[in-house]
Design a protein around this motif. Structure first.
Motif, PDB file in Angstrom:
ATOM      1  N   PHE A 120      -5.906   7.321   1.724  1.00 26.36           N
ATOM      2  CA  PHE A 120      -5.643   7.676   3.119  1.00 26.36           C
ATOM      3  C   PHE A 120      -5.124   9.106   3.197  1.00 26.36           C
ATOM      4  CE2 PHE A 120      -4.870   3.096   2.661  1.00 26.36           C
ATOM      5  CZ  PHE A 120      -5.788   2.597   3.573  1.00 26.36           C
ATOM      6  N   LYS A 121      -5.623   9.852   4.168  1.00 23.84           N
ATOM      7  CA  LYS A 121      -5.192  11.239   4.310  1.00 23.84           C
ATOM      8  C   LYS A 121      -3.781  11.345   4.878  1.00 23.84           C
ATOM      9  CE  LYS A 121      -9.909  12.897   5.137  1.00 23.84           C
ATOM     10  NZ  LYS A 121     -10.830  13.514   6.122  1.00 23.84           N
ATOM     11  N   SER A 122      -3.327  10.308   5.591  1.00 26.02           N
ATOM     12  CA  SER A 122      -2.030  10.354   6.252  1.00 26.02           C
ATOM     13  C   SER A 122      -1.601   8.951   6.634  1.00 26.02           C
ATOM     14  CB  SER A 122      -2.098  11.218   7.515  1.00 26.02           C
ATOM     15  OG  SER A 122      -2.981  10.623   8.465  1.00 26.02           O
ATOM     16  N   LYS A 123      -0.374   8.811   7.099  1.00 25.90           N
ATOM     17  CA  LYS A 123       0.106   7.515   7.594  1.00 25.90           C
ATOM     18  C   LYS A 123      -0.669   7.120   8.844  1.00 25.90           C
ATOM     19  CE  LYS A 123       4.027   6.976   9.829  1.00 25.90           C
ATOM     20  NZ  LYS A 123       5.467   6.885  10.159  1.00 25.90           N
ATOM     21  N   ASP A 124      -0.997   8.091   9.695  1.00 24.96           N
ATOM     22  CA  ASP A 124      -1.767   7.781  10.908  1.00 24.96           C
ATOM     23  C   ASP A 124      -3.131   7.191  10.562  1.00 24.96           C
ATOM     24  OD1 ASP A 124       0.231   8.554  12.594  1.00 24.96           O
ATOM     25  OD2 ASP A 124      -0.639  10.502  13.116  1.00 24.96           O
ATOM     26  N   GLU A 125      -3.758   7.745   9.537  1.00 27.36           N
ATOM     27  CA  GLU A 125      -5.055   7.213   9.124  1.00 27.36           C
ATOM     28  C   GLU A 125      -4.907   5.788   8.612  1.00 27.36           C
ATOM     29  OE1 GLU A 125      -7.754   8.195   5.449  1.00 27.36           O
ATOM     30  OE2 GLU A 125      -8.298   9.581   7.071  1.00 27.36           O
ATOM     31  N   LEU A 126      -3.817   5.500   7.913  1.00 24.84           N
ATOM     32  CA  LEU A 126      -3.546   4.142   7.442  1.00 24.84           C
ATOM     33  C   LEU A 126      -3.376   3.184   8.624  1.00 24.84           C
ATOM     34  CD1 LEU A 126      -2.675   1.917   5.454  1.00 24.84           C
ATOM     35  CD2 LEU A 126      -0.402   2.972   5.398  1.00 24.84           C
ATOM     36  N   ILE A 127      -2.638   3.607   9.652  1.00 28.01           N
ATOM     37  CA  ILE A 127      -2.424   2.761  10.824  1.00 28.01           C
ATOM     38  C   ILE A 127      -3.758   2.467  11.514  1.00 28.01           C
ATOM     39  CG2 ILE A 127      -1.388   2.676  13.134  1.00 28.01           C
ATOM     40  CD1 ILE A 127       0.958   4.328  11.955  1.00 28.01           C
ATOM     41  N   THR A 177       8.800   4.193   9.161  1.00 27.84           N
ATOM     42  CA  THR A 177       8.307   3.953   7.801  1.00 27.84           C
ATOM     43  C   THR A 177       7.618   5.207   7.275  1.00 27.84           C
ATOM     44  OG1 THR A 177       7.970   1.601   8.261  1.00 27.84           O
ATOM     45  CG2 THR A 177       6.824   2.514   6.359  1.00 27.84           C
ATOM     46  N   THR A 178       8.029   5.671   6.112  1.00 35.02           N
ATOM     47  CA  THR A 178       7.473   6.896   5.528  1.00 35.02           C
ATOM     48  C   THR A 178       6.429   6.575   4.463  1.00 35.02           C
ATOM     49  OG1 THR A 178       9.125   7.028   3.759  1.00 35.02           O
ATOM     50  CG2 THR A 178       9.695   8.035   5.899  1.00 35.02           C
ATOM     51  N   VAL A 179       5.613   7.571   4.143  1.00 33.06           N
ATOM     52  CA  VAL A 179       4.637   7.413   3.065  1.00 33.06           C
ATOM     53  C   VAL A 179       5.357   7.133   1.748  1.00 33.06           C
ATOM     54  CG1 VAL A 179       2.885   8.599   1.683  1.00 33.06           C
ATOM     55  CG2 VAL A 179       2.859   8.810   4.182  1.00 33.06           C
ATOM     56  N   GLN A 180       6.496   7.779   1.523  1.00 33.53           N
ATOM     57  CA  GLN A 180       7.256   7.559   0.293  1.00 33.53           C
ATOM     58  C   GLN A 180       7.698   6.097   0.179  1.00 33.53           C
ATOM     59  OE1 GLN A 180       8.145  10.073  -2.261  1.00 33.53           O
ATOM     60  NE2 GLN A 180       8.266   8.045  -3.214  1.00 33.53           N
ATOM     61  N   GLN A 181       8.150   5.537   1.284  1.00 31.21           N
ATOM     62  CA  GLN A 181       8.556   4.131   1.262  1.00 31.21           C
ATOM     63  C   GLN A 181       7.372   3.216   0.979  1.00 31.21           C
ATOM     64  OE1 GLN A 181      10.312   4.060   5.199  1.00 31.21           O
ATOM     65  NE2 GLN A 181      12.402   4.059   4.375  1.00 31.21           N
ATOM     66  N   ILE A 182       6.230   3.566   1.542  1.00 37.12           N
ATOM     67  CA  ILE A 182       5.024   2.757   1.308  1.00 37.12           C
ATOM     68  C   ILE A 182       4.620   2.811  -0.167  1.00 37.12           C
ATOM     69  CG2 ILE A 182       2.549   2.541   1.822  1.00 37.12           C
ATOM     70  CD1 ILE A 182       3.226   3.626   4.655  1.00 37.12           C
ATOM     71  N   THR A 183       4.610   4.002  -0.740  1.00 33.32           N
ATOM     72  CA  THR A 183       4.203   4.122  -2.148  1.00 33.32           C
ATOM     73  C   THR A 183       5.199   3.434  -3.065  1.00 33.32           C
ATOM     74  OG1 THR A 183       5.260   6.311  -2.286  1.00 33.32           O
ATOM     75  CG2 THR A 183       2.899   6.239  -1.767  1.00 33.32           C
ATOM     76  N   ASP A 184       6.491   3.542  -2.773  1.00 30.59           N
ATOM     77  CA  ASP A 184       7.504   2.848  -3.583  1.00 30.59           C
ATOM     78  C   ASP A 184       7.297   1.338  -3.504  1.00 30.59           C
ATOM     79  OD1 ASP A 184       8.631   5.264  -4.241  1.00 30.59           O
ATOM     80  OD2 ASP A 184      10.290   5.124  -2.822  1.00 30.59           O
ATOM     81  N   TYR A 185       7.016   0.856  -2.303  1.00 27.37           N
ATOM     82  CA  TYR A 185       6.839  -0.588  -2.094  1.00 27.37           C
ATOM     83  C   TYR A 185       5.577  -1.092  -2.796  1.00 27.37           C
ATOM     84  CZ  TYR A 185       7.344  -4.950   0.569  1.00 27.37           C
ATOM     85  OH  TYR A 185       7.524  -6.268   0.949  1.00 27.37           O
ATOM     86  N   CYS A 186       4.558  -0.241  -2.854  1.00 32.22           N
ATOM     87  CA  CYS A 186       3.299  -0.608  -3.518  1.00 32.22           C
ATOM     88  C   CYS A 186       3.354  -0.401  -5.032  1.00 32.22           C
ATOM     89  CB  CYS A 186       2.136   0.210  -2.952  1.00 32.22           C
ATOM     90  SG  CYS A 186       1.722  -0.129  -1.235  1.00 32.22           S
ATOM     91  N   GLY A 187       4.324   0.391  -5.482  1.00 27.79           N
ATOM     92  CA  GLY A 187       4.398   0.716  -6.900  1.00 27.79           C
ATOM     93  C   GLY A 187       3.321   1.689  -7.339  1.00 27.79           C
ATOM     94  N   ILE A 188       2.975   2.644  -6.457  1.00 36.19           N
ATOM     95  CA  ILE A 188       1.960   3.643  -6.780  1.00 36.19           C
ATOM     96  C   ILE A 188       2.516   5.032  -6.486  1.00 36.19           C
ATOM     97  CG2 ILE A 188       0.040   2.091  -6.284  1.00 36.19           C
ATOM     98  CD1 ILE A 188      -0.275   3.514  -3.571  1.00 36.19           C
ATOM     99  N   SER A 189       1.808   6.056  -6.928  1.00 37.56           N
ATOM    100  CA  SER A 189       2.220   7.431  -6.666  1.00 37.56           C
ATOM    101  C   SER A 189       1.715   7.881  -5.294  1.00 37.56           C
ATOM    102  CB  SER A 189       1.665   8.363  -7.735  1.00 37.56           C
ATOM    103  OG  SER A 189       0.246   8.416  -7.650  1.00 37.56           O
ATOM    104  N   LYS A 190       2.298   8.986  -4.806  1.00 34.28           N
ATOM    105  CA  LYS A 190       1.797   9.552  -3.553  1.00 34.28           C
ATOM    106  C   LYS A 190       0.351  10.013  -3.710  1.00 34.28           C
ATOM    107  CE  LYS A 190       5.721  11.153  -0.806  1.00 34.28           C
ATOM    108  NZ  LYS A 190       6.341  12.325  -0.147  1.00 34.28           N
ATOM    109  N   GLY A 191       0.042  10.533  -4.890  1.00 35.94           N
ATOM    110  CA  GLY A 191      -1.330  10.976  -5.142  1.00 35.94           C
ATOM    111  C   GLY A 191      -2.322   9.843  -4.988  1.00 35.94           C
ATOM    112  N   ALA A 192      -1.942   8.647  -5.489  1.00 34.95           N
ATOM    113  CA  ALA A 192      -2.820   7.477  -5.362  1.00 34.95           C
ATOM    114  C   ALA A 192      -2.974   7.079  -3.899  1.00 34.95           C
ATOM    115  CB  ALA A 192      -2.254   6.308  -6.164  1.00 34.95           C
ATOM    116  N   PHE A 193      -1.888   7.208  -3.134  1.00 32.82           N
ATOM    117  CA  PHE A 193      -1.960   6.898  -1.697  1.00 32.82           C
ATOM    118  C   PHE A 193      -2.944   7.832  -1.011  1.00 32.82           C
ATOM    119  CE2 PHE A 193      -0.781   7.780   2.681  1.00 32.82           C
ATOM    120  CZ  PHE A 193      -0.601   6.510   3.215  1.00 32.82           C
ATOM    121  N   TYR A 194      -2.819   9.136  -1.291  1.00 31.59           N
ATOM    122  CA  TYR A 194      -3.647  10.109  -0.573  1.00 31.59           C
ATOM    123  C   TYR A 194      -5.107  10.099  -1.031  1.00 31.59           C
ATOM    124  CZ  TYR A 194       0.506  11.955   1.670  1.00 31.59           C
ATOM    125  OH  TYR A 194       1.645  12.079   2.443  1.00 31.59           O
ATOM    126  N   LEU A 195      -5.397   9.419  -2.132  1.00 33.10           N
ATOM    127  CA  LEU A 195      -6.793   9.202  -2.507  1.00 33.10           C
ATOM    128  C   LEU A 195      -7.452   8.181  -1.577  1.00 33.10           C
ATOM    129  CD1 LEU A 195      -6.673   9.096  -6.423  1.00 33.10           C
ATOM    130  CD2 LEU A 195      -7.776  10.829  -4.990  1.00 33.10           C
TER     131      LEU A 195
END
Length: 277
Positions: free
Chosen positions: A43-50, A23-41
């Motif tokens: 979580f710093k990374s996918k590992d941090e999210l896990i 699972t990639t960050v891009q897939q997560i942001t697409d699934y959430c309907g948000i931008s990558k920038g919003a994701f990184y605000l």
């Protein structure tokens, strides 16, 4: 819904379907309907999210069990309630538990290992407190072995409903484990884990915080919450840390206000430990 919470819930759905690694960050942001920038605000990374997901579920389980055990006055019901509540929490979060056990071999890194050691040591201290209250000095020689027996029961019996879909009768399971634990406490005579070995394995817990750290945690959480009873209660609890003006009954009530909010469980747990409730 808080954006961070939304990301965690949606990411968990994706992880359950695809696994952590694919699972990639891009897939997560697409699934959430948000931008990558919003994701990184958030979580710093996918590992941090896990790691945040691990924290979230372990906090739910730890804080719930700690609250239940410390609010049972009847020793005869304590061990039964403990086992029942523990397995009920495992069952409630079984989807994440299955995913975590399946995927953890792909995510081993130092931060992950430290995180799991922390929660393992936290659970051991909870078990020790339980054993000392129930059996007192009669089990001094074997109490550390009893901790590992209880851990073994939790790991072994949880696999029945995590991997084999066995119908789960929580009442019978809790009664059965109470009987086994009591038999071990009364009959075990040859300890393996000595007090010296236990001390070697002991380490300070991150959860043992100062008053100043608690105030900082509250400030961080207040900034994340919308106007609510929980937010107002946290602000009053911060005042109590500063001035200690409220009676114990009021502090207990404020803690009860925030205890069940999913974003406040950890600060509620830390405050209960601080006030020894």
């Amino acid at each position: 819904m808080i954006k961070k919470q939304l990301i965690m819930e949606k990411a968990l759905e994706l992880f359950a379907k695809q696994g952590f690694a694919t699972t990639t960050v891009q897939q997560i942001t697409d699934y959430c309907g948000i931008s990558k920038g919003a994701f990184y605000l958030s979580f710093k990374s996918k590992d941090e999210l896990i790691l945040a997901l691990i924290d979230h579920f372990m906090i739910q389980i730890t804080s719930n069990i700690d609250y239940i055990v410390n609010n049972i006055d009847d020793d005869a019901e304590l061990l039964y309630t403990f086992y029942y509540a523990m397995f009920e929490s495992f069952h409630k979060h079984s989807d994440f538990a299955k995913l975590f056990i399946k995927e953890q071999s792909h995510t081993f890194n130092e931060e992950f290992i430290v995180k799991m050691q922390y929660y393992d040591k936290l659970s051991e201290r909870m078990f020790l407190s339980l054993i000392e209250r129930l059996y007192g000095e009669t089990v001094n020689r074997i109490k550390y072995d009893l901790i590992y027996c209880i851990k073994g029961f939790m790991n072994t019996y949880s696999s029945l409903f995590l991997f084999y879909n066995v119908p789960l009768d929580l009442k019978v399971l809790a009664q059965s484990l109470v009987e086994k634990t009591n038999l071990l406490a009364r009959q075990m005579t040859v300890p393996f884990i000595s007090p010296e070995l236990w001390q070697l394995m002991e380490q300070p817990l991150l959860g043992e915080v100062t008053k100043e750290q608690l105030r900082n945690f509250i400030d961080q959480k207040v900034d994340e919450l919308e106007e609510s009873v929980e937010k107002e209660s946290l602000l009053l609890l911060k005042e109590q840390l500063i001035a200690s003006t409220y009676p114990q009954a009021v502090v207990r009530g404020l803690l009860e206000n925030v205890r069940n909010h999913p974003e406040c469980k950890w600060i509620s747990y830390l405050l209960r430990r601080y006030y020894q409730f």
